[in-house]
Design a protein around this motif. Sequence first.
Motif, PDB file in Angstrom:
ATOM      1  N   THR A   1      -2.648   4.991   7.423  1.00 27.21           N
ATOM      2  CA  THR A   1      -2.797   3.609   6.975  1.00 27.21           C
ATOM      3  C   THR A   1      -2.290   2.648   8.047  1.00 27.21           C
ATOM      4  O   THR A   1      -1.432   2.995   8.873  1.00 27.21           O
ATOM      5  CB  THR A   1      -2.017   3.356   5.674  1.00 27.21           C
ATOM      6  OG1 THR A   1      -0.618   3.547   5.920  1.00 27.21           O
ATOM      7  CG2 THR A   1      -2.472   4.305   4.569  1.00 27.21           C
ATOM      8  N   GLN A   2      -2.799   1.431   8.011  1.00 26.18           N
ATOM      9  CA  GLN A   2      -2.371   0.420   8.976  1.00 26.18           C
ATOM     10  C   GLN A   2      -0.889   0.101   8.826  1.00 26.18           C
ATOM     11  O   GLN A   2      -0.183  -0.096   9.823  1.00 26.18           O
ATOM     12  CB  GLN A   2      -3.206  -0.852   8.799  1.00 26.18           C
ATOM     13  CG  GLN A   2      -4.670  -0.696   9.173  1.00 26.18           C
ATOM     14  CD  GLN A   2      -5.447  -1.986   9.020  1.00 26.18           C
ATOM     15  OE1 GLN A   2      -4.901  -3.081   9.140  1.00 26.18           O
ATOM     16  NE2 GLN A   2      -6.734  -1.863   8.742  1.00 26.18           N
TER      17      GLN A   2
ATOM     18  N   SER B   1       0.828  -1.213   0.000  1.00 30.51           N
ATOM     19  CA  SER B   1       0.000   0.000   0.000  1.00 30.51           C
ATOM     20  C   SER B   1       0.859   1.259   0.000  1.00 30.51           C
ATOM     21  O   SER B   1       0.564   2.224  -0.716  1.00 30.51           O
ATOM     22  CB  SER B   1      -0.939   0.000   1.209  1.00 30.51           C
ATOM     23  OG  SER B   1      -0.210  -0.040   2.423  1.00 30.51           O
TER      24      SER B   1
ATOM     25  N   ASN C   1      -2.498  -2.576   3.918  1.00 32.82           N
ATOM     26  CA  ASN C   1      -3.640  -1.689   4.155  1.00 32.82           C
ATOM     27  C   ASN C   1      -3.167  -0.409   4.841  1.00 32.82           C
ATOM     28  O   ASN C   1      -2.112  -0.364   5.422  1.00 32.82           O
ATOM     29  CB  ASN C   1      -4.687  -2.373   5.033  1.00 32.82           C
ATOM     30  CG  ASN C   1      -5.413  -3.479   4.280  1.00 32.82           C
ATOM     31  OD1 ASN C   1      -5.869  -3.272   3.157  1.00 32.82           O
ATOM     32  ND2 ASN C   1      -5.495  -4.654   4.878  1.00 32.82           N
TER      33      ASN C   1
END
Length: 260
Positions: free
Chosen positions: A239-240, A205, A260
């Motif tokens: 974001t994670q 990501s 993610n």
Amino acid sequence: MSSPELIVEVKDSTLFLIINRPSKMNSITMEVLDAIHQELKRFENEHYVRSVVIRGSGNKAFSTGVDLSTMAEGATFYELHRARAALGGLFQYMWSYPKVIVAAVDGYALAGGFGLMAACDMVLATSRSKFGAPEINVGVWPFVITVPLLRYIAPRALFELMITGERIDANRALELGVINKVVSEEEFDGELFKVLATLNSKSGSITALGKSSFYKAMDMTSEQALSYLQSMLSIVTQTQDSKEGIMAFVEKRAASWNDN
């Protein structure tokens, strides 16, 4: 799905697209362009594929550009116009692609092949490789490939390449900034897989967001880019994977990405 002119393989999380026209110096036909575009699209959202390599079959050429014999076989104006538009469209799609695309060059990268190489995010080349935009020698100008080449080569140096039609060696291409690394033929595949292992170890990501913002910023004014990139930083840190990466750094451990 592989075809006679484009071999498609997935190895160690990397998609390999191999232009398979060695007897024609891996020159590009409309079918090859369409196949590259289709295969990139097919794997775009497959998380097990984390990077892409485009290379030519054999050790004589990455690609020497559009197959001129197809232009001399009675193609209509519309067919030729569509082929040129397809090349430019592929360049734009590659820049928006969420995975890093690496050109592995062993041999000649000329004309449209030079442009295809430059449209990739990174380029590794063997020391015997040669590069150039020789279109002027056959009464054409390298119009479409000007765009990807201008992203990396200074205008004056690029104009010289285009107006003379001369070829340059790998060391000169490295000096001009259009390739990342020159490697001996014997060490080429080993170095390529080393680079791919590094790329594949990163967050998917963050790679996608970072690559997208990189190319968008290139086309903005400094003021526009700073504003846009500030916003992107705020987005990315939510974001994670960004939170995981920062926490892993603090805790002195390897990060565990979930893209993610």
